[in-house]
Motif scaffolding. Structure first.
Motif, mmCIF file in Angstrom:
data_model
loop_
_atom_site.group_PDB
_atom_site.id
_atom_site.type_symbol
_atom_site.label_atom_id
_atom_site.label_comp_id
_atom_site.label_asym_id
_atom_site.label_seq_id
_atom_site.Cartn_x
_atom_site.Cartn_y
_atom_site.Cartn_z
ATOM 1 N N HIS A 135 0.834 -1.209 0.000
ATOM 2 C CA HIS A 135 0.000 0.000 0.000
ATOM 3 C C HIS A 135 0.866 1.256 0.000
ATOM 4 N N LYS A 138 2.178 1.741 -3.504
ATOM 5 C CA LYS A 138 1.162 2.292 -4.396
ATOM 6 C C LYS A 138 1.023 3.795 -4.169
ATOM 7 N N GLN A 141 3.964 5.631 -5.655
ATOM 8 C CA GLN A 141 3.840 5.665 -7.109
ATOM 9 C C GLN A 141 2.903 6.777 -7.570
ATOM 10 N N ASP A 159 -9.445 4.143 -1.230
ATOM 11 C CA ASP A 159 -8.867 2.860 -0.804
ATOM 12 C C ASP A 159 -9.162 2.599 0.669
#
Length: 283
Positions: A135, A138, A141, A159
């Motif tokens: 997580h 991500k 990123q 999320d």
């Protein structure tokens, strides 16, 4: 207290290995859950033993009615996908990753300082370390891809909401089972009473038959009160802990994208922690 990050050199590769140390926490058996369940059943067993009676507290039909009946009736209220996910989440509640929010704050501060001094794209060079936490990887990123802070917050908030909803549904399954278990115990008791009344011509069978009838209520009370309800509460607690971690990541990624001063980020992250867990990253 977390010590100040080491000084950077022009060669960032060596620094990346030293400054960013990501840890997802160790996956370990939740001893409080196992110990609590073990002690509960031990206390019940000791109470039965101290009674020194010849009563038999094990009855297979009663177990089938309460345990299997609770499972089948509970499954009516949910979909197969929800039930499957609940089994996975329940397993994670027994063997879960123990990660302190303060440790995550320290990791996020290291990332923020690196991004502030070397630029956002340098975080791509630390992928091998950041990938340890999917997580977090991500979220990093999204930042390095150039998303605006409001968009980063929106994506990570979605999320977080999805995670909370999945865990809430899993906890609801256990809470529903906790409601049904005593009712199934009562149904088993009624079945036993009907069978007992059918044999009133034999007075000697009334006492044992009544004991067997009451066992289903006994099993239902134990399953609902001592197992399912506490496990639902534990799932909610674990969900809140994970939500706290993800909220810290969301705050940090938004701050990094805005290129805020890391000292400001430290104050923001510490504001999400209780006083005894707050860190002092800068000496």
């Amino acid at each position: 207290m977390v010590k100040k990050s080491p000084t950077m050199s022009d060669n960032s590769n060596d620094f990346l290995d030293k400054s960013i140390q990501i840890s997802r926490g160790k996956r370990a058996l939740d001893l409080t859950t196992v110990l609590g369940l073990s002690l509960t059943f031990a206390l019940i067993s000791v109470a039965i033993y101290i009674g020194k009676s010849d009563a038999n507290f094990f009855n297979i039909p009663s177990v089938l009615i309460v345990v299997l009946g609770t499972m089948t009736v509970t499954s009516i209220s949910f979909s197969w996908a929800e039930l499957s996910n609940a089994g996975k989440v329940l397993g994670n509640s027994l063997f879960r990753r123990i990660q302190k929010p303060s440790d995550m704050v320290a990791q996020l501060m290291s990332i923020a300082i690196l991004a502030k001094k070397k630029g956002l794209l340098v975080l791509s060079s630390a992928e091998s370390e950041i990938k340890k936490d999917p997580h977090l990887y991500k979220a990093v990123q999204i930042v390095t891809d150039g998303y605006a802070p409001p968009e980063i917050e929106r994506i990570l908030a979605q999320d977080l909401d999805a995670l909370t909803e999945r865990h809430r549904r899993s906890a609801n399954i256990l809470r529903r089972g906790a409601e049904i278990a005593p009712a199934m115990g009562l149904i088993g008791t009624l079945i036993g009473l009907v069978q007992m009344l059918a044999n009133l011509q034999d007075p000697e069978s009334i006492g044992p038959a009544m004991a067997v009838a009451l066992l289903t209520t006994f099993y239902g009370a134990i399953l609902g009160t001592a197992v399912l309800s506490p496990m639902a509460a534990k799932l909610e607690r674990n969900s809140n802990e994970e939500a706290t971690i993800r909220n810290l990541i969301m705050i940090a990624m938004s701050s990094i994208a805005r290129q805020d001063n890391p000292r400001h980020l430290e104050m923001l992250l510490n504001s999400e922690l209780p006083p005894n867990e707050q860190i002092k990253f800068f000496d």
